[in-house]
Design a protein around this motif. Structure first.
Motif, PDB file in Angstrom:
ATOM      1  N   ALA A  16      14.104 -10.755   5.081  1.00 48.42           N
ATOM      2  CA  ALA A  16      13.663 -11.275   3.787  1.00 48.42           C
ATOM      3  C   ALA A  16      14.232 -10.496   2.611  1.00 48.42           C
ATOM      4  O   ALA A  16      14.543 -11.067   1.566  1.00 48.42           O
ATOM      5  N   SER A  17      14.376  -9.187   2.773  1.00 51.32           N
ATOM      6  CA  SER A  17      14.790  -8.361   1.640  1.00 51.32           C
ATOM      7  C   SER A  17      16.287  -8.094   1.610  1.00 51.32           C
ATOM      8  O   SER A  17      16.837  -7.750   0.574  1.00 51.32           O
ATOM      9  N   GLY A  18      16.938  -8.239   2.758  1.00 54.96           N
ATOM     10  CA  GLY A  18      18.350  -7.900   2.827  1.00 54.96           C
ATOM     11  C   GLY A  18      18.589  -6.401   2.859  1.00 54.96           C
ATOM     12  O   GLY A  18      19.722  -5.940   2.792  1.00 54.96           O
ATOM     13  N   GLU A  19      17.522  -5.634   2.952  1.00 55.43           N
ATOM     14  CA  GLU A  19      17.642  -4.174   3.011  1.00 55.43           C
ATOM     15  C   GLU A  19      17.594  -3.689   4.459  1.00 55.43           C
ATOM     16  O   GLU A  19      16.888  -4.274   5.291  1.00 55.43           O
ATOM     17  N   GLU A  20      18.305  -2.630   4.745  1.00 59.62           N
ATOM     18  CA  GLU A  20      18.261  -2.034   6.084  1.00 59.62           C
ATOM     19  C   GLU A  20      16.991  -1.184   6.209  1.00 59.62           C
ATOM     20  O   GLU A  20      16.232  -1.283   7.157  1.00 59.62           O
ATOM     21  N   GLU A  21      16.747  -0.362   5.181  1.00 59.04           N
ATOM     22  CA  GLU A  21      15.585   0.528   5.167  1.00 59.04           C
ATOM     23  C   GLU A  21      14.456  -0.183   4.427  1.00 59.04           C
ATOM     24  O   GLU A  21      14.536  -0.369   3.222  1.00 59.04           O
ATOM     25  N   VAL A  22      13.414  -0.586   5.163  1.00 57.88           N
ATOM     26  CA  VAL A  22      12.394  -1.433   4.544  1.00 57.88           C
ATOM     27  C   VAL A  22      11.083  -0.699   4.231  1.00 57.88           C
ATOM     28  O   VAL A  22      10.103  -1.309   3.859  1.00 57.88           O
ATOM     29  N   LEU A  23      11.096   0.641   4.370  1.00 55.81           N
ATOM     30  CA  LEU A  23      10.008   1.474   3.871  1.00 55.81           C
ATOM     31  C   LEU A  23       8.618   1.057   4.344  1.00 55.81           C
ATOM     32  O   LEU A  23       7.744   0.717   3.547  1.00 55.81           O
ATOM     33  N   ILE A  24       8.449   1.076   5.642  1.00 52.40           N
ATOM     34  CA  ILE A  24       7.149   0.736   6.221  1.00 52.40           C
ATOM     35  C   ILE A  24       6.249   1.963   6.195  1.00 52.40           C
ATOM     36  O   ILE A  24       6.666   3.069   6.552  1.00 52.40           O
ATOM     37  N   THR A  25       5.029   1.783   5.730  1.00 55.05           N
ATOM     38  CA  THR A  25       4.054   2.877   5.743  1.00 55.05           C
ATOM     39  C   THR A  25       2.742   2.363   6.326  1.00 55.05           C
ATOM     40  O   THR A  25       2.556   1.166   6.495  1.00 55.05           O
ATOM     41  N   ASP A  26       1.875   3.311   6.594  1.00 48.29           N
ATOM     42  CA  ASP A  26       0.554   2.939   7.075  1.00 48.29           C
ATOM     43  C   ASP A  26      -0.203   2.268   5.923  1.00 48.29           C
ATOM     44  O   ASP A  26      -0.123   2.707   4.784  1.00 48.29           O
ATOM     45  N   GLY A  27      -0.909   1.209   6.215  1.00 44.65           N
ATOM     46  CA  GLY A  27      -1.580   0.462   5.152  1.00 44.65           C
ATOM     47  C   GLY A  27      -2.914   1.039   4.723  1.00 44.65           C
ATOM     48  O   GLY A  27      -3.508   0.571   3.759  1.00 44.65           O
ATOM     49  N   GLU A  29      -6.596   1.531   4.155  1.00 45.62           N
ATOM     50  CA  GLU A  29      -7.667   0.530   4.164  1.00 45.62           C
ATOM     51  C   GLU A  29      -7.193  -0.796   3.573  1.00 45.62           C
ATOM     52  O   GLU A  29      -7.895  -1.797   3.642  1.00 45.62           O
ATOM     53  N   HIS A  30      -6.002  -0.776   2.996  1.00 52.15           N
ATOM     54  CA  HIS A  30      -5.487  -1.996   2.377  1.00 52.15           C
ATOM     55  C   HIS A  30      -4.928  -2.968   3.411  1.00 52.15           C
ATOM     56  O   HIS A  30      -4.960  -4.170   3.210  1.00 52.15           O
ATOM     57  N   ALA A  31      -4.366  -2.417   4.460  1.00 56.21           N
ATOM     58  CA  ALA A  31      -3.669  -3.282   5.404  1.00 56.21           C
ATOM     59  C   ALA A  31      -3.453  -2.554   6.716  1.00 56.21           C
ATOM     60  O   ALA A  31      -3.656  -1.350   6.824  1.00 56.21           O
ATOM     61  N   ASP A  32      -3.037  -3.308   7.747  1.00 53.94           N
ATOM     62  CA  ASP A  32      -2.688  -2.684   9.012  1.00 53.94           C
ATOM     63  C   ASP A  32      -1.339  -1.978   8.897  1.00 53.94           C
ATOM     64  O   ASP A  32      -1.091  -0.970   9.551  1.00 53.94           O
ATOM     65  N   LEU A  33      -0.486  -2.568   8.067  1.00 55.82           N
ATOM     66  CA  LEU A  33       0.825  -1.983   7.837  1.00 55.82           C
ATOM     67  C   LEU A  33       1.254  -2.420   6.433  1.00 55.82           C
ATOM     68  O   LEU A  33       0.874  -3.496   5.980  1.00 55.82           O
ATOM     69  N   ALA A  34       2.017  -1.575   5.748  1.00 54.71           N
ATOM     70  CA  ALA A  34       2.438  -1.929   4.396  1.00 54.71           C
ATOM     71  C   ALA A  34       3.902  -1.584   4.209  1.00 54.71           C
ATOM     72  O   ALA A  34       4.471  -0.822   4.993  1.00 54.71           O
ATOM     73  N   SER A  35       4.502  -2.169   3.198  1.00 50.23           N
ATOM     74  CA  SER A  35       5.883  -1.837   2.867  1.00 50.23           C
ATOM     75  C   SER A  35       5.996  -1.626   1.370  1.00 50.23           C
ATOM     76  O   SER A  35       5.380  -2.343   0.575  1.00 50.23           O
ATOM     77  N   THR A  36       6.791  -0.629   0.985  1.00 47.31           N
ATOM     78  CA  THR A  36       7.014  -0.358  -0.433  1.00 47.31           C
ATOM     79  C   THR A  36       8.449  -0.709  -0.813  1.00 47.31           C
ATOM     80  O   THR A  36       8.996  -0.180  -1.773  1.00 47.31           O
ATOM     81  N   VAL A  37       9.019  -1.614  -0.036  1.00 43.06           N
ATOM     82  CA  VAL A  37      10.429  -1.951  -0.261  1.00 43.06           C
ATOM     83  C   VAL A  37      10.651  -2.560  -1.646  1.00 43.06           C
ATOM     84  O   VAL A  37      11.744  -2.454  -2.207  1.00 43.06           O
ATOM     85  N   ALA A  38       9.608  -3.164  -2.221  1.00 49.15           N
ATOM     86  CA  ALA A  38       9.750  -3.787  -3.540  1.00 49.15           C
ATOM     87  C   ALA A  38      10.135  -2.767  -4.614  1.00 49.15           C
ATOM     88  O   ALA A  38      10.869  -3.081  -5.548  1.00 49.15           O
ATOM     89  N   PHE A  39       9.673  -1.529  -4.469  1.00 46.26           N
ATOM     90  CA  PHE A  39      10.044  -0.484  -5.431  1.00 46.26           C
ATOM     91  C   PHE A  39      11.542  -0.248  -5.390  1.00 46.26           C
ATOM     92  O   PHE A  39      12.203  -0.118  -6.414  1.00 46.26           O
ATOM     93  N   ALA A  40      12.064  -0.182  -4.168  1.00 43.39           N
ATOM     94  CA  ALA A  40      13.485   0.108  -4.001  1.00 43.39           C
ATOM     95  C   ALA A  40      14.334  -1.040  -4.551  1.00 43.39           C
ATOM     96  O   ALA A  40      15.418  -0.815  -5.098  1.00 43.39           O
ATOM     97  N   LEU A  41      13.836  -2.257  -4.392  1.00 43.22           N
ATOM     98  CA  LEU A  41      14.598  -3.425  -4.840  1.00 43.22           C
ATOM     99  C   LEU A  41      14.542  -3.604  -6.352  1.00 43.22           C
ATOM    100  O   LEU A  41      15.412  -4.245  -6.944  1.00 43.22           O
ATOM    101  N   ALA A  42      13.511  -3.049  -6.961  1.00 47.04           N
ATOM    102  CA  ALA A  42      13.278  -3.268  -8.385  1.00 47.04           C
ATOM    103  C   ALA A  42      14.496  -2.888  -9.228  1.00 47.04           C
ATOM    104  O   ALA A  42      14.886  -3.607 -10.144  1.00 47.04           O
ATOM    105  N   LYS A  43      15.082  -1.752  -8.885  1.00 49.82           N
ATOM    106  CA  LYS A  43      16.225  -1.275  -9.647  1.00 49.82           C
ATOM    107  C   LYS A  43      17.419  -2.218  -9.489  1.00 49.82           C
ATOM    108  O   LYS A  43      18.033  -2.635 -10.466  1.00 49.82           O
ATOM    109  N   LYS A  44      17.721  -2.509  -8.225  1.00 44.82           N
ATOM    110  CA  LYS A  44      18.887  -3.352  -7.930  1.00 44.82           C
ATOM    111  C   LYS A  44      18.783  -4.722  -8.595  1.00 44.82           C
ATOM    112  O   LYS A  44      19.756  -5.243  -9.107  1.00 44.82           O
ATOM    113  N   ARG A  45      17.602  -5.303  -8.508  1.00 39.75           N
ATOM    114  CA  ARG A  45      17.462  -6.677  -8.980  1.00 39.75           C
ATOM    115  C   ARG A  45      16.986  -6.748 -10.420  1.00 39.75           C
ATOM    116  O   ARG A  45      16.818  -7.835 -10.964  1.00 39.75           O
TER     117      ARG A  45
END
Length: 554
Positions: A16-27, A29-45
RNA sequence: GGGCCUGUGGCUUAGUCCGGAUAGAGCGCCGGGCUUCUAACCCGGAUGCCGGGGGUUCGAAUCCCUCCAGGCCCGCCA
């Protein structure tokens, strides 16, 4: 299930992101799993992270819906929730015997631990080595590796020569019922006292060392006798700690079979070799400035030379070599690794642990300032027995004794393994004798409670559902066990298993406190019993990886 | 002097390698819970400038620099 699901989400994110490193972290209490890849994409896009996250959601949802995973963007965070299929799959997997094991692989691992000098009993510093090493070995086996555990016996060092001298000259006799390693410590301490008073004795000790290196039969026999007796004592202590070795390798064997001379001859041809009075290697090319001395000016070899031969042998017979050593061995460990690398041999992977000291200062066998592991074990067993007697007065003494022994072992092992190896510690009786939360017995207790519930339940139909948040939290933790074992092995950090087991016990305790199991009805009762069984099995496997008995009753 | 490790509530500690959403936990302290699946248990509360300072970054306990404190090593011991 956890590992597979994480990979599923990872590839969906990459897609979905086209990124190799998708920055998965533990979620959290918010989630079972989370990703912060949107931060990394913010600059590029050149768009806001929140907008990017929102935009990714539909793509991810489409890819993951089939697996029951839901996606939501909370601001810039992409939060993934695992659905019912996940929870059901986890519980089912966790019911199987041996849950948490990795796929068996044909990788032969040799793991060396403890290897204490046979000049006095194992003390609370040595057993940190034993317990870290043994737990690591158990984790390796669980992860699917063929693992051999070795004890390297220093049977020709100066310390042993000092004991032999003491045996010949001091006339100290063992006391009635005294363990041989404790007896040898008395001889060693007294011999050192004499040497301090009369330095001329050092010459006699040197003589013994030369004779043993020359393989003089009488001297060799004396050394062997002292070492063998001390080792008999060690074996008892190690058995009490459930930290067994598959093989005891004697240092002098590498002298006798010529291996040591062969490697010294090979090293002598290297450009880094120097023969000035002593024979040493200049390892400054590897960033080590200190001379690596392998032979004394009198021609006798030092420990390091025999150790090189030992590691050469290990490297040629195993595909991974792991050593658990005290932090005081860091320099010599680095020298050993650098030298083996230099000649194209497999260097050991070394796990160093920092010192254990006493409130009044550091421990020393020579000074006689140490707490023997045997004394710790005996005292902890006494305390545990008193505790069991208070709680379960109706049980026969023999059974209370057996429980106390397991509880004591759990308390000792857990108290040591829960701390990261790189942390230096101070031994405190009150901590070692604590059987409450964040202790081994606490985890054993959670397991025993689970067993008790299951025993009273009788027959039920395995049913996979995790309805409440307490149930789901427990399942999430159960799911991570195989990943934790794999991580402990990959990172050589066995204490991860300890942290994990405690958290699992916490979640199980909370769950059964709030959710009645036996008093529930119908499918709910079945589902809760199934979950109790899954938790019990996971606790059992985790405890066994820690070398702690999973008691069914306590 | 040089090298390595450590510094997180009063105490013990997870998290640090791989930076993310209000820093987790235990002991101790305060307050509650045993005619209800073993109270070695559970629930609630107070307690943290994550050693100090600077920097990098949208974001630092986590990365970089520096200083301070403690441990270990720098042997012809092991």
């Amino acid at each position: 299930m956890y590992i597979e699901t994480t990979e599923l989400i990872r590839s969906a994110l990459q897609e979905a992101s086209g990124e190799e490193e998708v920055l998965i972290t533990d979620g959290g209490e918010h989630a079972d799993l989370a990703s912060t890849v949107a931060f990394a994409l913010a600059k590029k896009r050149r768009a806001s992270p929140a907008a990017i996250a929102a935009e990714l959601v539909p793509h991810l949802a489409a890819a993951l819906a089939a697996h029951g995973i839901t996606v939501a963007a909370t601001g810039p965070y992409l939060n993934f929730r695992f659905g019912p299929p996940y929870f059901a799959g986890v519980v089912q997997a966790a019911l199987a015997p041996g849950y948490g094991a990795g796929a068996s692989r044909q990788v032969r691992v040799v793991l060396e631990h403890t290897s204490a000098n046979p000049n006095g009993p194992l003390h609370v510093g040595h057993i940190r080595n034993s317990i870290i090493g043994d737990t690591l070995a158990r984790a390796f086996r669980k992860a699917g590796y063929v693992t051999e555990v070795q004890y390297y016996v220093n049977d020709m060092g100066r310390q042993i020569a000092i004991v032999v001298w003491g045996m010949d000259h001091l006339g100290i006799e063992p006391e009635e019922g005294e363990k041989p390693d404790h007896y040898i410590a008395r001889v060693y301490v007294e011999a050192n006292r004499r040497i301090e008073a009369d330095p001329a004795i050092t010459g006699e000790v040197d003589g013994l060392m030369q004779q043993v290196e020359a393989l003089d039969p009488t001297t060799v026999r004396k050394f062997r006798s002292v070492v063998g007796r001390c080792l008999d004592g060690f074996r008892e202590t190690l058995a009490d700690l459930a930290t067994p070795h598959d093989r005891f390798v004697w240092e002098s064997d590498f002298l006798r079979n010529g291996d040591m001379e062969r490697i010294l001859a090979k090293l002598a041809r290297l450009p880094v070799a120097h023969q000035e009075e002593v024979f040493y290697l200049d390892l400054s090319g590897a960033g080590i400035e200190n001379r690596y001395v392998l032979r004394r000016s009198d021609g006798t070899s030092v420990y390091a030379a025999r150790d090189l031969a030992y590691h050469l042998w290990k490297g040629r017979n195993f595909s991974r070599v792991i050593d658990v050593l005290g932090a005081d061995h860091k320099l010599i460990g680095a020298q050993l690794q650098a030298t083996l690398r230099l000649i194209g041999e497999l260097p050991p992977e070394i796990v160093h642990f920092e010192f254990v000291s006493l409130p009044e200062g550091s421990m020393s066998t020579r000074a006689g300032t140490f707490i023997a592991a045997d004394d710790l074990i005996a005292e902890t067993r006494r305390r545990a027995f008193d505790e069991v007697t208070v709680r379960r007065p109706e049980l026969p003494e023999e059974e209370r004794r057996a429980i106390a022994q397991s509880v004591a072992l759990a308390a000792i092992r857990y108290d040591i393994i829960r701390i990261s190896p790189e942390k230096s510690t101070v031994f405190e009786w009150t901590n070692a004798l604590d059987f409450e939360r964040q202790s081994g017995p606490y985890i054993q207790y959670a397991h025993a409670r689970a067993c008790s519930i299951l025993e009273k339940a009788g027959d039920y139909t395995a049913t996979f559902a995790a309805e409440s948040s307490y149930e789901q939290a427990l399942v999430r933790q159960i799911a991570k066990f195989p990943a934790v074992v794999a991580q402990a092995v990959d990172e050589l950090r066995p204490h991860l298993v300890a942290t994990y087991a405690r958290e699992l016990a916490d979640l199980f305790n909370t769950f059964y406190h709030f959710e009645p199991v036996l008093r529930a009805e119908g499918a709910t009762r079945d589902a809760r019993l199934t979950l109790v069984r899954a938790a019990q099995n996971t606790l059992k496997e985790a405890l066994e990886t820690l070398g702690i008995d999973a008691l069914r009753s306590m």
